[in-house]
Design a protein around this motif. Sequence first.
Motif, PDB file in Angstrom:
ATOM      1  N   GLU A 124       4.493  14.614 -10.989  1.00 20.06           N
ATOM      2  CA  GLU A 124       5.043  14.771 -12.316  1.00 20.06           C
ATOM      3  C   GLU A 124       3.871  15.387 -13.245  1.00 20.06           C
ATOM      4  O   GLU A 124       4.055  16.310 -14.050  1.00 20.06           O
ATOM      5  CB  GLU A 124       5.670  13.343 -13.022  1.00 20.06           C
ATOM      6  CG  GLU A 124       6.057  13.559 -14.694  1.00 20.06           C
ATOM      7  CD  GLU A 124       6.916  14.335 -14.700  1.00 20.06           C
ATOM      8  OE1 GLU A 124       7.301  14.898 -15.928  1.00 20.06           O
ATOM      9  OE2 GLU A 124       7.962  14.536 -13.969  1.00 20.06           O
ATOM     10  N   ALA A 173       4.112   1.347  -1.108  1.00 24.78           N
ATOM     11  CA  ALA A 173       4.776   1.655  -2.336  1.00 24.78           C
ATOM     12  C   ALA A 173       3.634   2.060  -3.381  1.00 24.78           C
ATOM     13  O   ALA A 173       4.009   3.051  -4.395  1.00 24.78           O
ATOM     14  CB  ALA A 173       5.104   0.175  -2.779  1.00 24.78           C
ATOM     15  N   GLN A 174       2.374   1.741  -3.311  1.00 22.16           N
ATOM     16  CA  GLN A 174       1.251   2.064  -4.280  1.00 22.16           C
ATOM     17  C   GLN A 174       1.274   3.796  -4.015  1.00 22.16           C
ATOM     18  O   GLN A 174       1.063   4.428  -5.227  1.00 22.16           O
ATOM     19  CB  GLN A 174       0.174   1.235  -4.273  1.00 22.16           C
ATOM     20  CG  GLN A 174      -0.987   1.625  -5.174  1.00 22.16           C
ATOM     21  CD  GLN A 174      -0.759   1.846  -6.404  1.00 22.16           C
ATOM     22  OE1 GLN A 174       0.098   0.803  -7.059  1.00 22.16           O
ATOM     23  NE2 GLN A 174      -1.407   2.248  -7.592  1.00 22.16           N
ATOM     24  N   ASP A 200       0.860  -1.314  -0.116  1.00 22.24           N
ATOM     25  CA  ASP A 200      -0.132   0.048  -0.117  1.00 22.24           C
ATOM     26  C   ASP A 200       0.694   1.351  -0.040  1.00 22.24           C
ATOM     27  O   ASP A 200       0.655   2.116  -0.736  1.00 22.24           O
ATOM     28  CB  ASP A 200      -0.871  -0.029   1.097  1.00 22.24           C
ATOM     29  CG  ASP A 200      -2.055  -0.958   1.088  1.00 22.24           C
ATOM     30  OD1 ASP A 200      -2.046  -1.428   0.245  1.00 22.24           O
ATOM     31  OD2 ASP A 200      -2.592  -1.201   2.159  1.00 22.24           O
ATOM     32  N   ALA A 225       3.298   5.716  -2.823  1.00 24.97           N
ATOM     33  CA  ALA A 225       4.443   6.519  -3.395  1.00 24.97           C
ATOM     34  C   ALA A 225       4.445   6.511  -4.937  1.00 24.97           C
ATOM     35  O   ALA A 225       4.925   7.628  -5.417  1.00 24.97           O
ATOM     36  CB  ALA A 225       5.670   5.826  -2.741  1.00 24.97           C
ATOM     37  N   LYS A 226       4.079   5.571  -5.590  1.00 23.08           N
ATOM     38  CA  LYS A 226       4.074   5.516  -6.952  1.00 23.08           C
ATOM     39  C   LYS A 226       3.152   6.832  -7.383  1.00 23.08           C
ATOM     40  O   LYS A 226       3.230   7.509  -8.330  1.00 23.08           O
ATOM     41  CB  LYS A 226       3.565   4.294  -7.503  1.00 23.08           C
ATOM     42  CG  LYS A 226       3.458   4.235  -9.064  1.00 23.08           C
ATOM     43  CD  LYS A 226       3.125   2.762  -9.439  1.00 23.08           C
ATOM     44  CE  LYS A 226       3.160   2.658 -10.957  1.00 23.08           C
ATOM     45  NZ  LYS A 226       2.284   1.470 -11.585  1.00 23.08           N
ATOM     46  N   GLU A 227       1.803   6.706  -6.722  1.00 29.01           N
ATOM     47  CA  GLU A 227       0.807   7.845  -7.222  1.00 29.01           C
ATOM     48  C   GLU A 227       1.164   9.142  -6.803  1.00 29.01           C
ATOM     49  O   GLU A 227       1.139  10.016  -7.741  1.00 29.01           O
ATOM     50  CB  GLU A 227      -0.279   7.534  -6.131  1.00 29.01           C
ATOM     51  CG  GLU A 227      -1.539   6.094  -6.892  1.00 29.01           C
ATOM     52  CD  GLU A 227      -2.558   6.438  -6.023  1.00 29.01           C
ATOM     53  OE1 GLU A 227      -3.361   7.477  -5.550  1.00 29.01           O
ATOM     54  OE2 GLU A 227      -2.893   5.211  -5.671  1.00 29.01           O
ATOM     55  N   TYR A 228       2.172   9.364  -5.960  1.00 29.90           N
ATOM     56  CA  TYR A 228       2.492  10.739  -5.555  1.00 29.90           C
ATOM     57  C   TYR A 228       3.329  11.146  -6.454  1.00 29.90           C
ATOM     58  O   TYR A 228       3.637  12.236  -7.123  1.00 29.90           O
ATOM     59  CB  TYR A 228       3.189  10.641  -4.101  1.00 29.90           C
ATOM     60  CG  TYR A 228       4.014  11.868  -3.936  1.00 29.90           C
ATOM     61  CD1 TYR A 228       3.137  12.828  -3.337  1.00 29.90           C
ATOM     62  CD2 TYR A 228       5.367  12.116  -3.939  1.00 29.90           C
ATOM     63  CE1 TYR A 228       3.921  14.306  -2.806  1.00 29.90           C
ATOM     64  CE2 TYR A 228       5.926  13.388  -3.657  1.00 29.90           C
ATOM     65  CZ  TYR A 228       5.145  14.329  -3.232  1.00 29.90           C
ATOM     66  OH  TYR A 228       5.829  15.400  -2.577  1.00 29.90           O
ATOM     67  N   ALA A 229       4.452  10.271  -7.086  1.00 33.25           N
ATOM     68  CA  ALA A 229       5.395  10.491  -8.003  1.00 33.25           C
ATOM     69  C   ALA A 229       4.661  10.874  -9.367  1.00 33.25           C
ATOM     70  O   ALA A 229       4.817  11.875  -9.934  1.00 33.25           O
ATOM     71  CB  ALA A 229       6.465   9.474  -8.318  1.00 33.25           C
ATOM     72  N   GLU A 230       3.674  10.108  -9.625  1.00 36.22           N
ATOM     73  CA  GLU A 230       2.888  10.269 -10.767  1.00 36.22           C
ATOM     74  C   GLU A 230       2.254  11.585 -10.734  1.00 36.22           C
ATOM     75  O   GLU A 230       2.350  12.514 -11.818  1.00 36.22           O
ATOM     76  CB  GLU A 230       1.929   9.236 -11.246  1.00 36.22           C
ATOM     77  CG  GLU A 230       2.535   7.714 -11.479  1.00 36.22           C
ATOM     78  CD  GLU A 230       1.573   6.697 -11.470  1.00 36.22           C
ATOM     79  OE1 GLU A 230       0.454   7.080 -11.200  1.00 36.22           O
ATOM     80  OE2 GLU A 230       1.785   5.676 -11.880  1.00 36.22           O
TER      81      GLU A 230
END
Length: 154
Positions: free
Chosen positions: A124, A113-114, A111, A116-121
């Motif tokens: 950007e 990691a997901q 969760d 963190a990925k959403e935050y990075a997206e």
Amino acid sequence: MLKDHPKVRGLAIGSWLPFHQPKSITVHVEIPSLSVDDASSENFPLAFPELDQQLQPLPPCHDSKESMQVYKQHCKIAEEYHEVKKEIALLEERKKELIARLEQVEKESMDAAQLAKEYAELTEENRTLKLAQTQCVEQLEKLRIQYQKRQGSS
């Protein structure tokens, strides 16, 4: 029997919980007192009713000290066997708890990691949108200047 989980081995020893101490198991089992004068097997009730029949200590021969010693030794071994079985049951329960906790931690980790990925997206996307806004503002300013030049020349 529980299936072995690869990550449980490290957790099972409790090294990740420095305050955790294994539970102590103490089982009180009364071994019938024996005297060489006991004459029948009725004087030797099943001292360990939870043991399988083939593991039960056999009543000793009433006139043999060696038989009495073997009986006492067998009772002691049966008691130790009973204690080990209880400890195994507790350890299997602990293993289940550790596997459940490990699965929960893995889920939380996924969760995180997901997220963190959403935050990075989203970061950007925000950067791209700010760049587009800056370009639009610059283009608008250029269009205003052009419009003003046309108004001034007409």
